[in-house]
Design an enzyme around this catalytic site. Structure first.
Site, PDB file in Angstrom:
ATOM      1  N   SER A  61       0.832  -1.212   0.000  1.00 25.99           N
ATOM      2  CA  SER A  61       0.000   0.000   0.000  1.00 25.99           C
ATOM      3  C   SER A  61       0.863   1.257   0.000  1.00 25.99           C
ATOM      4  O   SER A  61       2.039   1.221   0.388  1.00 25.99           O
ATOM      5  CB  SER A  61      -0.904   0.008   1.233  1.00 25.99           C
ATOM      6  OG  SER A  61      -1.666  -1.170   1.277  1.00 25.99           O
TER       7      SER A  61
HETATM    8  N1  SAM Z   1      -0.619  -4.267   3.950  1.00 28.00           N
HETATM    9  C1  SAM Z   1       0.129  -4.878   2.878  1.00 28.00           C
HETATM   10  C2  SAM Z   1       1.504  -4.283   2.740  1.00 28.00           C
HETATM   11  O1  SAM Z   1       1.821  -3.374   3.518  1.00 28.00           O
HETATM   12  O2  SAM Z   1       2.262  -4.750   1.888  1.00 28.00           O
HETATM   13  C3  SAM Z   1      -0.596  -4.745   1.583  1.00 28.00           C
HETATM   14  C4  SAM Z   1      -1.772  -5.629   1.511  1.00 28.00           C
HETATM   15  S1  SAM Z   1      -2.348  -5.866  -0.124  1.00 28.00           S
HETATM   16  C5  SAM Z   1      -3.056  -4.325  -0.484  1.00 28.00           C
HETATM   17  C6  SAM Z   1      -3.705  -6.964   0.228  1.00 28.00           C
HETATM   18  C7  SAM Z   1      -3.278  -8.361   0.554  1.00 28.00           C
HETATM   19  O3  SAM Z   1      -4.427  -9.085   1.005  1.00 28.00           O
HETATM   20  C8  SAM Z   1      -2.726  -9.132  -0.625  1.00 28.00           C
HETATM   21  O4  SAM Z   1      -1.441  -9.598  -0.337  1.00 28.00           O
HETATM   22  C9  SAM Z   1      -3.718 -10.281  -0.801  1.00 28.00           C
HETATM   23  O5  SAM Z   1      -3.135 -11.492  -1.267  1.00 28.00           O
HETATM   24  C10 SAM Z   1      -4.265 -10.410   0.601  1.00 28.00           C
HETATM   25  N2  SAM Z   1      -5.563 -11.104   0.699  1.00 28.00           N
HETATM   26  C11 SAM Z   1      -6.630 -11.068  -0.136  1.00 28.00           C
HETATM   27  N3  SAM Z   1      -7.634 -11.849   0.320  1.00 28.00           N
HETATM   28  C12 SAM Z   1      -7.192 -12.399   1.473  1.00 28.00           C
HETATM   29  C13 SAM Z   1      -7.765 -13.295   2.428  1.00 28.00           C
HETATM   30  N4  SAM Z   1      -9.000 -13.778   2.313  1.00 28.00           N
HETATM   31  N5  SAM Z   1      -7.019 -13.656   3.503  1.00 28.00           N
HETATM   32  C14 SAM Z   1      -5.760 -13.172   3.664  1.00 28.00           C
HETATM   33  N6  SAM Z   1      -5.162 -12.319   2.797  1.00 28.00           N
HETATM   34  C15 SAM Z   1      -5.868 -11.925   1.724  1.00 28.00           C
END
Ligand code: SAM
Length: 224
Positions: A61
């Site tokens: 993000s």
């Molecule tokens: N906060 C993170 C960072 O600082 O790098 C960025 C997060 S990214 C915007 C969203 C993440 O949520 C992705 O890596 C994605 O694979 C994960 N994600 C999506 N659905 C999910 C689920 N049901 N359970 C766990 N993770 C999930």
């Protein structure tokens, strides 16, 4: 400019723009250098205020949204925090720094390779000791370590998942983006001392989707 000066100018920008409001969040950003969490091919953009690809169609993000959500979460030393969407581990590292040794971050990621990358990134800062990384569907929360002082979801969520109510402590706070695949609003959910929930909707944001049981079901996603 060296990396320390670049990080300082990012922090000054985040303070001036009102994304960083408190000294403790500023300290966390000083100690967690974003360049340790980006892919080598994006190193020269590490201090820019924008999301960057981390592989598997996912993103780290933008620093402003990480700062903003962290401030909304009102993290205290010793907190036990559930984070859904570990990604690169950048937000995890900021939270780990804030809760200190007495606290615990349980962070769930559905893509194993990203969880493994996040672990290596956290190791660079020795910030893995109060972090438990789980590979799984975070749309169900995580029963094993409930209840949590704070819950943060960093992926677009279609509606407030049931587990927020059952896994958030009284006096707890949850912050998550709720909406469609195209646009969401940040929801701030506060539980009072009697367990009564209040929801406040804040700014518009755009996150990659939460995919899972209580998340979005993508037609090309083989895990659903
Ligand atoms: N906060 C993170 C960072 O600082 O790098 C960025 C997060 S990214 C915007 C969203 C993440 O949520 C992705 O890596 C994605 O694979 C994960 N994600 C999506 N659905 C999910 C689920 N049901 N359970 C766990 N993770 C999930």
């Amino acid at each position: 400019m060296n990396t320390v000066s670049k990080n300082m100018s990012l922090i000054n920008y985040l303070k001036k723009s009102g994304f960083i409001k408190t000294k403790k969040v500023e300290d966390a950003f000083l100690n967690v250098d974003r360049s340790l969490f980006v892919l080598p091919q994006h190193l020269d953009e590490a201090y820019e205020d924008k999301p960057l690809p981390i592989g598997f169609g996912q993103t780290i993000s933008a620093p402003s949204i990480v700062a903003y959500m962290t401030e909304l979460l009102e993290v205290d030393e010793g907190n036990k925090i559930l984070e859904i969407g570990t990604g690169s581990g950048y937000q995890t590292a900021i939270l780990s720094y804030l809760v200190k040794e007495r606290g615990l971050i349980i962070s769930i990621e559905r893509i194993r390779e990203l969880s493994e990358m996040a672990y290596k990134n956290l190791e660079k800062l020795s910030l893995y000791k109060n972090v438990k990384l789980i590979v799984g569907d975070g749309s169900l929360g995580y029963e094993e370590d409930k209840p949590y002082d704070r819950i943060i979801i960093t992926a677009a969520t279609p509606s407030i998942p049931n587990f927020i109510n059952t896994q958030l402590k009284n006096n707890g706070i949850a912050v998550l983006p709720i909406g469609t695949l195209d646009e969401q609003r940040l929801a701030i959910i506060k539980k009072d001392e009697f367990g009564k929930i209040e929801i406040h909707y804040d700014i518009s944001v755009i996150f990659v989707p939460l995919i899972g049981y209580y998340g979005f079901k993508l037609s090309n996603d083989k895990t659903n």
